[in-house]
Design a protein around this motif. Structure first.
Motif, short mmCIF file in Angstrom:
data_model
loop_
_atom_site.label_atom_id
_atom_site.label_comp_id
_atom_site.label_asym_id
_atom_site.label_seq_id
_atom_site.Cartn_x
_atom_site.Cartn_y
_atom_site.Cartn_z
N GLY A 195 -17.58 -12.17 -38.89
CA GLY A 195 -16.24 -12.52 -38.41
C GLY A 195 -15.24 -11.40 -38.57
N ALA A 196 -15.29 -10.71 -39.71
CA ALA A 196 -14.38 -9.59 -39.94
C ALA A 196 -14.63 -8.46 -38.95
N TYR A 197 -15.90 -8.16 -38.71
CA TYR A 197 -16.26 -7.11 -37.76
C TYR A 197 -15.78 -7.45 -36.35
N VAL A 198 -15.99 -8.70 -35.95
CA VAL A 198 -15.60 -9.13 -34.60
C VAL A 198 -14.08 -9.13 -34.45
N LEU A 199 -13.36 -9.62 -35.44
CA LEU A 199 -11.90 -9.66 -35.36
C LEU A 199 -11.32 -8.25 -35.21
N ALA A 200 -11.80 -7.31 -36.03
CA ALA A 200 -11.31 -5.93 -35.91
C ALA A 200 -11.63 -5.36 -34.53
N GLY A 201 -12.81 -5.66 -34.04
CA GLY A 201 -13.20 -5.14 -32.73
C GLY A 201 -12.38 -5.71 -31.60
N GLU A 202 -12.07 -6.99 -31.65
CA GLU A 202 -11.26 -7.60 -30.61
C GLU A 202 -9.83 -7.08 -30.64
N LEU A 203 -9.29 -6.84 -31.83
CA LEU A 203 -7.95 -6.25 -31.92
C LEU A 203 -7.93 -4.84 -31.34
N ARG A 235 -3.99 -11.48 -26.85
CA ARG A 235 -5.30 -11.31 -26.19
C ARG A 235 -6.44 -11.30 -27.20
N ALA A 236 -6.21 -10.64 -28.33
CA ALA A 236 -7.29 -10.42 -29.30
C ALA A 236 -7.70 -11.70 -30.02
N PHE A 237 -6.73 -12.50 -30.46
CA PHE A 237 -7.08 -13.68 -31.23
C PHE A 237 -7.91 -14.68 -30.42
N PRO A 238 -7.55 -15.00 -29.18
CA PRO A 238 -8.44 -15.87 -28.39
C PRO A 238 -9.82 -15.27 -28.15
N GLY A 239 -9.88 -13.95 -27.94
CA GLY A 239 -11.17 -13.29 -27.76
C GLY A 239 -12.03 -13.40 -29.00
N TYR A 240 -11.42 -13.24 -30.16
CA TYR A 240 -12.11 -13.38 -31.44
C TYR A 240 -12.64 -14.80 -31.61
N GLU A 241 -11.83 -15.78 -31.30
CA GLU A 241 -12.27 -17.16 -31.47
C GLU A 241 -13.39 -17.52 -30.50
N ARG A 242 -13.31 -17.02 -29.28
CA ARG A 242 -14.39 -17.27 -28.33
C ARG A 242 -15.69 -16.63 -28.80
N GLU A 246 -19.55 -20.05 -31.23
CA GLU A 246 -20.94 -20.50 -31.27
C GLU A 246 -21.57 -20.20 -32.63
N HIS A 247 -21.26 -19.05 -33.20
CA HIS A 247 -21.80 -18.70 -34.51
C HIS A 247 -21.32 -19.68 -35.58
N VAL A 248 -20.05 -20.05 -35.51
CA VAL A 248 -19.48 -20.98 -36.49
C VAL A 248 -20.12 -22.36 -36.34
N ARG A 249 -20.22 -22.85 -35.12
CA ARG A 249 -20.84 -24.16 -34.92
C ARG A 249 -22.28 -24.17 -35.44
N ARG A 273 -33.46 -19.83 -37.45
CA ARG A 273 -33.28 -19.71 -36.00
C ARG A 273 -31.88 -19.17 -35.67
N LEU A 274 -30.88 -19.63 -36.40
CA LEU A 274 -29.51 -19.21 -36.15
C LEU A 274 -29.35 -17.70 -36.30
N TYR A 275 -29.77 -17.17 -37.44
CA TYR A 275 -29.50 -15.76 -37.71
C TYR A 275 -30.43 -14.83 -36.95
N ASN A 276 -31.62 -15.30 -36.62
CA ASN A 276 -32.50 -14.45 -35.83
C ASN A 276 -32.09 -14.37 -34.37
N SER A 277 -31.27 -15.32 -33.91
CA SER A 277 -30.83 -15.32 -32.52
C SER A 277 -29.41 -14.80 -32.35
N MET A 278 -28.73 -14.48 -33.44
CA MET A 278 -27.33 -14.09 -33.37
C MET A 278 -27.17 -12.71 -32.74
N THR A 279 -26.34 -12.63 -31.72
CA THR A 279 -26.03 -11.37 -31.04
C THR A 279 -24.52 -11.19 -30.98
N ILE A 280 -24.02 -10.01 -31.35
CA ILE A 280 -22.59 -9.74 -31.29
C ILE A 280 -22.35 -8.41 -30.58
N GLU A 281 -21.14 -8.27 -30.09
CA GLU A 281 -20.78 -7.04 -29.39
C GLU A 281 -20.82 -5.83 -30.32
#
Length: 411
Positions: free
Chosen positions: A305-313, A322-329, A333-336, A387-395
């Motif tokens: 989450g920290a990595y993604v938030l910094a990247g979206e900003l 723009r960044a906060f909605p992008g971060y939440e999107r 799926e990872h959070v759910r 299954r969750l962590y083996n399928s996780m893909t992030i930008e």
């Protein structure tokens, strides 16, 4: 652009690292007077978090501080002999890359990676946040920031100030967690010793670089218990009442309750919010979407989450609208998935029936008996976390790849 981060445990320093790499000016405020160095309890870094740590240049140190736990002995209540299994089978099947490390060791590593580039305010906390970004502190003079991020854990102060009382968002999932530090009189050399019964489970383990050990207690409760968040004597009494007479090993741990130098107790609670952002403020890690301590991979989720938030900003040029909605999107799926996996893990780790206890023991026996390939397939079949962590893909948000729009194989 100036960004204030509240919390210097895991998500805070990781976020600060990547924000500074993207050119932002970062201040981290932390209520404790100094970085914690007591060792904490063991946490798991799964493949995405391992690869982010590698990108930060700290993976070698993380691996040096790994607990070194290699074997597990599972004792069923009332049984004479434990079921023993090599943990490499489980960890190897759960994630392509995995490191178990003490939480405070990991926090110190991430802090050291940022201390030269980030302003840290220890021994202080936020008391007020205005819509225009003015922040008041308990001790430091008021200052204005462009953005504020709550990375301050399950009982987040930032979340309380901006979103309201924790009870509006917390969901008790029917279990409690206790952890204490004690002398390693069990001579635990690379072994995790688990005792499991209906509605209660304990784990006793050490770390190869520590001279002491940890005892972890998990137990079921149909309702939330009546105790004060800071009422440590009452919390210890709950553990004595629940686990007394469970096993001689467990009784030895309980004998250390009044002598332990470090004690932790809390409900296993999920944070469920419709949004993690409001105005200039957003939340990261357990502060916004805790899947539940000890059961849902919350440490790895916080790192991601920290990595993604910094990247979206960075991608939005600092425009939080723009960044906060992008971060939440990007994280939704990872959070759910993590929260669903946590519910499943809690049911497995703390069985609610004799049949559940038997299933856990027999599953462990099957893993220990099968060769590596079949045991890996079995674990993948039954484990949502795997299954969750083996399928996780992030930008790939690294500055050098900011214009490529590619993806990294964090999967």
């Amino acid at each position: 652009m100036r960004i204030l981060v509240s919390g210097a445990s895991i998500a805070g320093p990781v976020l600060a690292y990547w924000l500074t790499r993207h050119g932002f000016s970062v201040t981290v405020v932390e209520r404790t007077p100094a970085p914690r160095k007591t060792g904490g309890h063991a946490v798991d870094l799964f493949r995405p978090a391992v690869e982010i740590s590698e990108q930060m240049g700290v993976l070698a140190r993380v691996e040096e501080c790994a607990t070194g736990t290699k074997r597990m002995a599972l004792h069923r209540e009332g049984a004479r002999r434990p079921v023993e299994v090599e943990l490499s089978k489980i960890f190897g099947a759960t994630s392509d890359r995995h490191v178990e490390i003490m939480r405070d060791d990991l926090s110190e590593i991430y802090y050291d990676a940022t201390s030269d580039d980030v302003e840290y305010l220890f021994g202080d906390s936020i008391t007020e946040i205005s819509p225009d970004g003015e922040v008041r502190f308990e001790n430091a003079a008021a200052r204005r920031f462009d953005l504020i991020v709550g990375a301050d854990g399950l009982h987040s102060n930032v979340r309380r100030l901006v979103f309201g009382d924790e009870s509006r968002f917390s969901a008790f999932i029917g279990a409690y967690l206790g952890v204490l530090t004690l002398p390693n009189t069990f001579d635990l050399d690379g072994e995790l010793r688990i005792h499991v019964g209906v509605g209660r489970t304990t784990g006793i383990y050490g770390a190869r670089h520590l001279g002491d050990a940890r005892a972890l207690f998990l137990f079921r409760s149909e309702r939330e218990l009546d105790y004060g968040h800071r009422d440590v004597p009452r919390q210890k009494e709950l553990l004595r009442k629940t686990f007394g007479g469970f096993h001689a090993d467990v009784d030895r741990c309980l004998d250390e309750l009044d002598r332990t130098p470090a004690f932790y107790f809390d409900s296993i609670t999920q944070l469920r919010m419709d949004t993690w952002s409001r105005g200039r403020v957003t939340l990261v890690g357990d502060a916004g979407y805790s899947p539940g301590p000890a059961v849902g991979g919350s440490t790895s989720l916080a790192v991601v989450g920290a990595y993604v938030l910094a990247g979206e900003l960075a991608r939005a040029g600092g425009d939080h609208e723009r960044a906060f909605p992008g971060y939440e999107r990007a994280m939704a799926e990872h959070v759910r998935g993590s929260q669903a996996a946590a519910l499943s893990a809690a049911q497995t780790l703390v069985p609610t029936s004799r049949l559940g206890v038997s299933g856990l023991v027999q599953g462990t026996r099957l893993i220990s008996a099968l060769p590596a390939g079949p045991s890996r397939a079995f674990i993948r079949l039954v484990s949502k976390t795997a299954r969750l962590y083996n399928s996780m893909t992030i930008e790939d948000y690294r500055p050098s790849a900011a214009t490529s729009g590619g993806r990294v194989g964090l999967r």
